[in-house]
Scaffold this motif. Structure first.
Motif, PDB file in Angstrom:
ATOM      1  N   LYS A 118       0.824  -1.212   0.000  1.00  0.00           N
ATOM      2  CA  LYS A 118       0.000   0.000   0.000  1.00  0.00           C
ATOM      3  C   LYS A 118       0.856   1.259   0.000  1.00  0.00           C
ATOM      4  O   LYS A 118       0.595   2.204  -0.745  1.00  0.00           O
ATOM      5  CB  LYS A 118      -0.929   0.027   1.213  1.00  0.00           C
ATOM      6  CG  LYS A 118      -2.143  -0.830   1.072  1.00  0.00           C
ATOM      7  CD  LYS A 118      -3.026  -0.679   2.302  1.00  0.00           C
ATOM      8  CE  LYS A 118      -4.260  -1.516   2.190  1.00  0.00           C
ATOM      9  NZ  LYS A 118      -5.150  -1.351   3.352  1.00  0.00           N
ATOM     10  N   SER A 119       1.889   1.291   0.837  1.00  0.00           N
ATOM     11  CA  SER A 119       2.736   2.486   0.897  1.00  0.00           C
ATOM     12  C   SER A 119       3.519   2.662  -0.397  1.00  0.00           C
ATOM     13  O   SER A 119       3.718   3.793  -0.854  1.00  0.00           O
ATOM     14  CB  SER A 119       3.674   2.435   2.097  1.00  0.00           C
ATOM     15  OG  SER A 119       4.573   1.365   1.977  1.00  0.00           O
ATOM     16  N   LEU A 152       0.891   4.012  -3.014  1.00  0.00           N
ATOM     17  CA  LEU A 152       0.528   5.400  -2.725  1.00  0.00           C
ATOM     18  C   LEU A 152       1.670   6.361  -3.038  1.00  0.00           C
ATOM     19  O   LEU A 152       1.457   7.422  -3.631  1.00  0.00           O
ATOM     20  CB  LEU A 152       0.093   5.542  -1.273  1.00  0.00           C
ATOM     21  CG  LEU A 152      -1.269   4.964  -0.940  1.00  0.00           C
ATOM     22  CD1 LEU A 152      -1.502   4.994   0.561  1.00  0.00           C
ATOM     23  CD2 LEU A 152      -2.367   5.725  -1.656  1.00  0.00           C
TER      24      LEU A 152
END
Length: 109
Positions: free
Chosen positions: A27-28, A31
């Motif tokens: 996810k990081s 993003l």
């Protein structure tokens, strides 16, 4: 010879650093990748790489981004221990509104 007790204690203390939560890592990554795609720093890096040593520019960009992101992560974790996430989101939202109003009323020259 290495003391087994010391080695056991050391691995127990460092265990949280070795466990990677792949969900948050993915996810990081996504993003950050999407947020940085096409921004001014990427355009500047492309322009710099066309005139200078591309490998040196790549290493410098990676180091710069790593340091900048690390400071943001460490600062965010320290900030999270002091104030709530809702307060951070509210302040961030107000800042973005302020920047948008500023750019609306005072466009770039």
């Amino acid at each position: 010879m290495i003391n087994r007790h010391y080695l056991h204690e050391l691995t127990r203390e460092l265990a949280p650093f070795y466990r990677v939560n792949w969900k948050y890592l993915f996810k990081s990554f996504i993003l950050t990748f999407l947020a940085e795609w096409g921004d001014r720093s990427q355009i500047t890096t492309i322009a710099l790489a066309t005139h200078k040593n591309a490998a040196g520019v790549a290493v410098g960009a990676i180091l710069g981004h790593t340091i900048c992101t690390s400071v943001a992560v460490l600062g965010g974790s320290m900030l999270a221990s002091k104030i709530s996430q809702r307060t951070v989101a509210t302040i961030g939202g107000l800042l973005f509104l302020g920047f948008s109003l500023s750019s609306f009323f005072y466009p770039p020259l």
